[in-house]
Design an enzyme around this catalytic site. Structure first.
Site, short mmCIF file in Angstrom:
data_model
loop_
_atom_site.label_atom_id
_atom_site.label_comp_id
_atom_site.label_asym_id
_atom_site.label_seq_id
_atom_site.Cartn_x
_atom_site.Cartn_y
_atom_site.Cartn_z
N GLY A 126 0.82 -1.21 0.00
CA GLY A 126 0.00 0.00 0.00
C GLY A 126 0.85 1.25 0.00
O GLY A 126 1.17 1.80 1.06
N PRO A 130 -4.31 8.81 -3.44
CA PRO A 130 -5.05 9.60 -4.43
C PRO A 130 -4.42 10.95 -4.76
O PRO A 130 -4.50 11.43 -5.89
CB PRO A 130 -6.43 9.78 -3.78
CG PRO A 130 -6.57 8.61 -2.86
CD PRO A 130 -5.20 8.35 -2.35
N THR A 162 -2.72 -3.56 -6.00
CA THR A 162 -2.90 -4.89 -6.60
C THR A 162 -2.91 -5.97 -5.53
O THR A 162 -2.15 -5.90 -4.56
CB THR A 162 -1.78 -5.16 -7.61
OG1 THR A 162 -1.76 -4.11 -8.58
CG2 THR A 162 -2.01 -6.47 -8.34
N ARG A 275 -3.66 -15.98 -42.31
CA ARG A 275 -4.63 -15.04 -42.86
C ARG A 275 -4.28 -14.73 -44.31
O ARG A 275 -3.15 -14.32 -44.61
CB ARG A 275 -4.62 -13.75 -42.04
CG ARG A 275 -5.51 -12.64 -42.61
CD ARG A 275 -6.97 -12.95 -42.35
NE ARG A 275 -7.80 -11.77 -42.54
CZ ARG A 275 -8.57 -11.53 -43.60
NH1 ARG A 275 -8.64 -12.42 -44.58
NH2 ARG A 275 -9.28 -10.43 -43.67
N ILE A 344 -1.84 -5.40 -37.61
CA ILE A 344 -1.65 -6.59 -38.46
C ILE A 344 -2.91 -7.44 -38.48
O ILE A 344 -3.28 -8.00 -39.52
CB ILE A 344 -0.43 -7.41 -37.95
CG1 ILE A 344 0.87 -6.65 -38.24
CG2 ILE A 344 -0.40 -8.80 -38.58
CD1 ILE A 344 2.10 -7.26 -37.60
N GLU A 370 4.37 1.32 -11.18
CA GLU A 370 5.71 1.17 -10.58
C GLU A 370 6.69 2.19 -11.15
O GLU A 370 7.85 1.88 -11.40
CB GLU A 370 6.22 -0.26 -10.71
CG GLU A 370 5.38 -1.24 -9.91
CD GLU A 370 6.07 -2.53 -9.58
OE1 GLU A 370 7.30 -2.52 -9.38
OE2 GLU A 370 5.39 -3.57 -9.52
#
Length: 387
Positions: A126, A130, A162, A275, A344, A370
């Site tokens: 943590g 904010p 996270t 493709r 692509i 990070e």
């Protein structure tokens, strides 16, 4: 220093094992979790059983006895398939467990590391708030000692954390102002807050652009009380601790970004071979070939960069500049490769059923989390003596 970054047999075996797991277990399932914004508990459980959460930790604490390179190899292979799973591992190890290992008391290590190494519990860090994202020194969360009980009383808010609200989250290490220096500057300390502590509230998951199968929350602390023994390391050293953790973490994020960039190459090569347009595979067109060549070049260069930084870390040499450079370069080329992979694939690249759409959505955060790209440039300039 040797510039030979070829892997040892042990590291190569690990890389192949994780590569197989990523393709056989993660790839077939993760798209459904991602679209449902659901945390993949079963996949994470299997990762724990494989020992991935314990890779860089000693066996005496339940780890695998490996090193930071082993962790980064696993992250790269996972991110070639999916970044939500990769960031869950990265945050669980480098941000969740590593502070306990680096700075914890022997009692703290023995209490927490075996569960974290086994993946039975996840740890979170943590740090971000904010009102002071990149300015972590501007921390407003406070922790005051209760003179009667000796407990820390924590108040404040953290954001973008996270692994902080899963069913298996065990602890969050919180940075908080615990006093002031003579010049008025804050003394920032790190304190372990176990999940479920009264007054510790975990908000609902964010609605995110990407990393949708990972857990990210806002945390609030209202007179949260934890024992004095939950202080991690020395009081007032929390700022220095998290700088060290972030330096290491940048190598891990670089490996993750490299994996995403390589995954874009993998998917695009396979698509270009199958493709057809105007009567032949699109890979026969030089324009596509050159895009693929540039994408591969970027991924290869990023890999050399993070492995160089990792080798310096393992050798006990200075690595701050190299880690920042690796993180900066790999995150930016991940965004570029994701954009080119989508191009692509054409219209199919905009469809969520194709992995490149997920990679496109996941790539941008790598330039932010990070340490933003701007922060990395500041760090590099500072190491050059001009910052």
């Amino acid at each position: 220093m040797s510039l030979d970054h070829r892997l040892s047999d042990e590291h190569e075996q690990l890389r192949r094992t994780v590569e197989e797991f990523a393709h056989d277990v993660v790839a077939p399932k993760i798209g459904e979790f991602y679209e449902r914004h659901e945390f993949p508990y079963d996949i994470v459980r299997q990762m724990g059983e494989m020992g991935l959460f314990g890779l860089p930790f000693p066996e005496e604490y339940g780890g695998m006895g490996g090193d930071y390179l082993a962790l980064c190899l696993a992250l790269e292979e996972l991110a070639r398939v999916d970044s939500s799973v990769a960031i869950t591992l990265e945050a669980g190890v480098s941000l969740g467990a590593m502070p306990v290992f680096r700075f914890g008391t022997e009692e703290q290590k023995r209490e927490w590391l075996p569960k974290l190494c086994a993946g039975e519990r996840l740890g979170a860090f943590g740090l971000t708030e904010p009102e002071c994202g990149s300015d972590a020194g501007g921390t407003r969360t406070t922790a005051v000692r209760d003179e009667k009980t000796g407990e820390w009383v924590i108040n404040g808010t953290k954001c973008f954390i996270t692994n902080s609200g899963t069913d298996v989250t065990g602890l969050v290490t919180v940075t908080a102002v615990t006093g002031r220096k003579e010049n008025g500057a804050p003394l920032i300390s790190s304190i372990i807050v176990p999940s479920g502590t009264p007054g510790f509230t975990v908000a609902a998951p964010y609605s995110k652009v990407g990393w949708n199968a990972s857990d990210t929350r806002e945390l609030s602390f209202a007179d949260v009380r934890v024992p004095a023994a939950n202080l991690l390391g020395e009081e007032g050293r929390g700022y220095a601790q998290f700088l060290r953790i972030l330096d290491e973490g940048r190598i891990a994020i670089s490996a993750l970004a490299t994996g995403l960039a390589q995954g874009c190459v993998d998917e695009s090569v396979a698509y270009a071979r199958t493709r057809t347009a105007f009567g032949r595979p699109i890979g026969a067109n030089q324009a596509i070939q050159f895009k693929l060549a540039d994408m591969e070049m970027r991924a290869h260069t990023a890999r050399v960069a993070w492995r160089d930084a990792a080798s310096r870390l393992l050798a006990g040499e200075p690595f701050k500049k190299e880690a920042a450079a690796a993180k900066l370069y790999s995150s930016e080329i991940a965004v570029t490769n994701a954009r080119e992979a989508t191009q692509i694939h054409g219209g199919y690249g905009f469809m969520n059923e194709y992995p490149v759409a997920r990679m496109w959505r996941d790539s941008k955060i790598l330039e932010i989390g990070e340490g933003t790209s701007e922060v990395q440039r500041m760090l590099i300039a500072r190491e050059l003596g001009v910052g």
